[in-house]
Design a protein around this motif. Structure first.
Motif, PDB file in Angstrom:
ATOM      1  N   LEU A   1      72.712   2.829  62.390  1.00  0.00           N
ATOM      2  CA  LEU A   1      73.122   4.201  62.067  1.00  0.00           C
ATOM      3  C   LEU A   1      74.638   4.362  62.160  1.00  0.00           C
ATOM      4  CD1 LEU A   1      72.152   7.097  61.415  1.00  0.00           C
ATOM      5  CD2 LEU A   1      72.092   7.529  63.870  1.00  0.00           C
ATOM      6  N   THR A   2      75.234   3.795  63.185  1.00  0.00           N
ATOM      7  CA  THR A   2      76.675   3.947  63.398  1.00  0.00           C
ATOM      8  C   THR A   2      77.482   3.335  62.266  1.00  0.00           C
ATOM      9  OG1 THR A   2      76.344   3.887  65.800  1.00  0.00           O
ATOM     10  CG2 THR A   2      78.578   3.490  64.987  1.00  0.00           C
TER      11      THR A   2
ATOM     12  N   THR B   1      66.339   4.627  61.175  1.00  0.00           N
ATOM     13  CA  THR B   1      66.804   4.429  62.558  1.00  0.00           C
ATOM     14  C   THR B   1      65.730   4.825  63.561  1.00  0.00           C
ATOM     15  OG1 THR B   1      69.086   4.859  61.878  1.00  0.00           O
ATOM     16  CG2 THR B   1      68.582   5.041  64.225  1.00  0.00           C
TER      17      THR B   1
ATOM     18  N   ALA C   1      69.118  -0.761  66.077  1.00  0.00           N
ATOM     19  CA  ALA C   1      69.015   0.635  65.637  1.00  0.00           C
ATOM     20  C   ALA C   1      70.295   1.399  65.962  1.00  0.00           C
ATOM     21  CB  ALA C   1      67.810   1.308  66.288  1.00  0.00           C
ATOM     22  N   LEU C   2      70.875   1.121  67.129  1.00  0.00           N
ATOM     23  CA  LEU C   2      72.147   1.753  67.509  1.00  0.00           C
ATOM     24  C   LEU C   2      73.253   1.418  66.512  1.00  0.00           C
ATOM     25  CD1 LEU C   2      72.291   1.201  71.378  1.00  0.00           C
ATOM     26  CD2 LEU C   2      72.596   3.398  70.238  1.00  0.00           C
TER      27      LEU C   2
ATOM     28  N   SER D   1      73.069   8.298  67.526  1.00  0.00           N
ATOM     29  CA  SER D   1      72.217   7.125  67.731  1.00  0.00           C
ATOM     30  C   SER D   1      71.905   6.921  69.211  1.00  0.00           C
ATOM     31  CB  SER D   1      72.890   5.868  67.150  1.00  0.00           C
ATOM     32  OG  SER D   1      74.083   5.545  67.851  1.00  0.00           O
TER      33      SER D   1
ATOM     34  N   LEU E   1      68.525   8.063  58.653  1.00  0.00           N
ATOM     35  CA  LEU E   1      68.090   8.625  59.936  1.00  0.00           C
ATOM     36  C   LEU E   1      66.627   8.278  60.221  1.00  0.00           C
ATOM     37  CD1 LEU E   1      68.835  10.391  62.359  1.00  0.00           C
ATOM     38  CD2 LEU E   1      68.149  12.387  61.026  1.00  0.00           C
TER      39      LEU E   1
ATOM     40  N   SER F   1      77.902   9.711  64.395  1.00  0.00           N
ATOM     41  CA  SER F   1      76.672   8.924  64.245  1.00  0.00           C
ATOM     42  C   SER F   1      76.414   8.051  65.466  1.00  0.00           C
ATOM     43  CB  SER F   1      76.754   8.053  62.982  1.00  0.00           C
ATOM     44  OG  SER F   1      77.883   7.188  63.028  1.00  0.00           O
ATOM     45  N   TRP F   2      77.487   7.602  66.128  1.00  0.00           N
ATOM     46  CA  TRP F   2      77.361   6.814  67.350  1.00  0.00           C
ATOM     47  C   TRP F   2      76.707   7.641  68.458  1.00  0.00           C
ATOM     48  CZ3 TRP F   2      80.557   7.020  72.017  1.00  0.00           C
ATOM     49  CH2 TRP F   2      80.398   5.913  72.853  1.00  0.00           C
TER      50      TRP F   2
ATOM     51  N   SER G   1      63.636   2.308  66.112  1.00  0.00           N
ATOM     52  CA  SER G   1      63.621   2.526  67.563  1.00  0.00           C
ATOM     53  C   SER G   1      62.203   2.720  68.098  1.00  0.00           C
ATOM     54  CB  SER G   1      64.486   3.740  67.920  1.00  0.00           C
ATOM     55  OG  SER G   1      63.990   4.916  67.312  1.00  0.00           O
TER      56      SER G   1
END
Length: 217
Positions: free
Chosen positions: A43-44, A26, A39-40, A96, A23, A92-93, A30
């Motif tokens: 995390l996903t 990420t 970054a998107l 993010s 986290l 997570s999506w 960003s």
């Protein structure tokens, strides 16, 4: 099913420090890079594959032999792993998207519509990665499973590179075409990708059930 999910979330609780690091990375990416799409996806993809670690925990010290003495079937076990992957992936999506959107308000790098469109393109690839990795993990286990997963991702990336090269040979600029597609056409493309990825996800589920039913402990 509920009991298996509770068990896996308790197992994942032991990895809370690793989740916190992901986290932080990420948020850092960003804040300090201009490529918000990475970054998107970071995390996903990472969080959605935490279900693989729960499979490894179940296999450790012949744990599956004990697990299946409980009133659960092998098919239910597989379905739970796919549900867990979906819960982690979608969760997570969404997280993010929220992080990137908040950061983007202050940095003003992209319109929100671009952030959302990038996120929508990530969704089918998340489903595809899950569809590839879970059967390999169930089939080959820890070490061999990791090798098979790396090989499959490498093959997927190589296919993408070959596709780009072929398009370039015919003077087709894929990025340019995607950037200039009307919103309606872009939405249709994303919808088709999600439907295809969803179908592959369900096929993968059936394959994983077959693998698990044939497995000996």
């Amino acid at each position: 099913m509920k009991g298996l999910l509770i068990k896996d979330f308790k197992l994942m609780k032991e990895q809370k420090n690793f989740l916190l690091i992901i986290l932080i990375i990420t948020i850092g990416m960003s804040l300090f890079t201009n490529d918000l799409s990475f970054a998107l996806g970071f995390l996903t993809f990472i969080v959605s594959l935490f279900s693989l670690s729960t499979i490894s925990y179940d296999e450790f010290d012949n744990g599956n032999a004990f697990l299946f003495t409980l009133p659960i079937t092998r098919s239910k076990y597989v379905i739970e792993k796919y549900y867990l992957s979906m819960i982690l992936g979608i969760g997570s999506w969404i997280l993010s998207i929220c992080i990137i959107s908040i950061v983007n308000i202050f940095r003003n790098l992209l319109p929100f519509s671009d952030v959302l469109m990038t996120a929508l393109f990530i969704l089918p690839f998340m489903l595809l990665i899950q569809a590839i990795m879970i059967p390999f993990q169930l089939k080959f286990g820890g070490e061999k499973g990791r090798i098979a997963i790396i090989a499959s991702i490498g093959a997927l990336l190589l296919s993408g590179i070959v596709l780009v090269k072929i398009a370039s040979f015919f003077n087709i600029d894929i990025i340019f075409i995607l950037n200039h597609l009307p919103v309606v056409s872009m939405g249709m493309l994303v919808s088709i990708l999600v439907i295809v990825a969803g179908m592959l996800w369900f096929i993968s589920l059936k394959i994983s059930m077959s693998i698990m039913n044939k497995k000996e402990f």
